[in-house]
Design a protein around this motif. Sequence first.
Motif, PDB file in Angstrom:
ATOM      1  N   ILE A 140     108.758 -14.513   9.281  1.00  0.00           N
ATOM      2  CA  ILE A 140     109.710 -13.627   9.957  1.00  0.00           C
ATOM      3  C   ILE A 140     109.506 -12.186   9.513  1.00  0.00           C
ATOM      4  CG2 ILE A 140     112.154 -13.071  10.244  1.00  0.00           C
ATOM      5  CD1 ILE A 140     111.385 -15.590  11.734  1.00  0.00           C
ATOM      6  N   ASN A 141     109.301 -11.976   8.214  1.00  0.00           N
ATOM      7  CA  ASN A 141     109.087 -10.614   7.713  1.00  0.00           C
ATOM      8  C   ASN A 141     107.821  -9.998   8.289  1.00  0.00           C
ATOM      9  OD1 ASN A 141     111.410 -10.536   6.161  1.00  0.00           O
ATOM     10  ND2 ASN A 141     110.394 -11.179   4.280  1.00  0.00           N
ATOM     11  N   SER A 142     106.765 -10.807   8.401  1.00  0.00           N
ATOM     12  CA  SER A 142     105.502 -10.318   8.942  1.00  0.00           C
ATOM     13  C   SER A 142     105.670  -9.846  10.379  1.00  0.00           C
ATOM     14  CB  SER A 142     104.436 -11.418   8.872  1.00  0.00           C
ATOM     15  OG  SER A 142     103.275 -11.055   9.572  1.00  0.00           O
ATOM     16  N   VAL A 143     106.427 -10.587  11.159  1.00  0.00           N
ATOM     17  CA  VAL A 143     106.624 -10.228  12.566  1.00  0.00           C
ATOM     18  C   VAL A 143     107.502  -8.989  12.694  1.00  0.00           C
ATOM     19  CG1 VAL A 143     107.432 -11.012  14.809  1.00  0.00           C
ATOM     20  CG2 VAL A 143     106.403 -12.651  13.233  1.00  0.00           C
ATOM     21  N   LEU A 144     108.666  -9.023  12.048  1.00  0.00           N
ATOM     22  CA  LEU A 144     109.617  -7.922  12.194  1.00  0.00           C
ATOM     23  C   LEU A 144     109.087  -6.624  11.595  1.00  0.00           C
ATOM     24  CD1 LEU A 144     113.022  -9.726  11.562  1.00  0.00           C
ATOM     25  CD2 LEU A 144     112.278  -8.626  13.662  1.00  0.00           C
TER      26      LEU A 144
END
Length: 369
Positions: A140-144
């Motif tokens: 999730i962190n990578s995407v956001l």
Amino acid sequence: MVMPELRKIAIQNFRNIELQDVSFSPNVNCISGGNGEGKTNLLDAIWYLSMTKSAVSGSDRFNFRYGTSEFSLCGTYSMPGGTVSKFSIQVSDSGEKRVRRDDKAYTRISAHIGVLPIVMVSPADIAMVSESGEERRKFINSVLSQMDGGYLASVQQYNRLLLQRNRLLKAGIVDDDLLNTFDERLAASAVPIFEKRGAFCDSLVPVVQRYYSDISGGREEVGIEYRSDLHGGDLREILRQRREKDRIFHFTTAGVQRDDFLFTMNGHPIRRCGSQGQQKSFLVALKFAQYEVMKAACGCAPMMLLDDLFDKLDPGRVCNLLGLVADREFGQIFLTDSDKVRTRGIVDAITSDRTYIETEGGVFRTIDE
């Protein structure tokens, strides 16, 4: 839709690659070769140029070619607006990392994240189903972080404060006023993280469901459930209630660092009820949904790295999936497979704009038609 496209990459002393220049098609690039020859290393080098870290290894010490003390990557990209830019990264075994755009160093490496949007489908994705919530938070962190620089800044600030608070707890410091100050600041940083994670999941779920139906025939209903301590109220109050527990355990036991994202099938955890094939289909649907959401948010199509897709899906499903890719105006695609005949049969039926590359021992050569 104008998008960044990788024209050429130069790699030196990265994993098993000593020194290579590789040129690419703006559409589909197929990399074939035996196991351990360098297919994944090439994709990881492309990923590294976008994310300034490896998708494969958690530590840079595993990225140096044996016997070397520095590796470098340089990519030439066609950029939106019709310009061409060179991005380079040099990493030394002392831990120094230099990231440049057109020979100008970034003042903050984090400012580069999102400039070259990218998505990767990899056999390692199974860790998101089989392992702890940390793997799902990393995803999730990578995407956001690629879509929202403010989100990345909030996560970095939150992690700094969390580290400092945990150090106080570990040292046995019981100053309530000091802890109150940290709790206030932690709560302020946590709110945008919590809100943006929730909004992202809401936007992602229907797209995951659509792709899963396309891949599997739609016999099951899949979903993602966002779980956070902040669903229980204001983080300041939660931390106040947990303070004695935190002192006993010597670390912060509540906050967005504990968030998780439950992957479900027909309302049950896919980890427990999903077959291996269903889990793989879900993960591929998740990554393609990520692609679509990022494309809408970034205003351009990310590069798509498909590492050993046949490890995840049977040839029929791969063919269907790549057909969807062709129909939905995907950007630049990099596909690895150990069976070049199988890959050529599928890709040739989809597009004539493709490049075939073979690798052996970290050496890459383009195959003439």
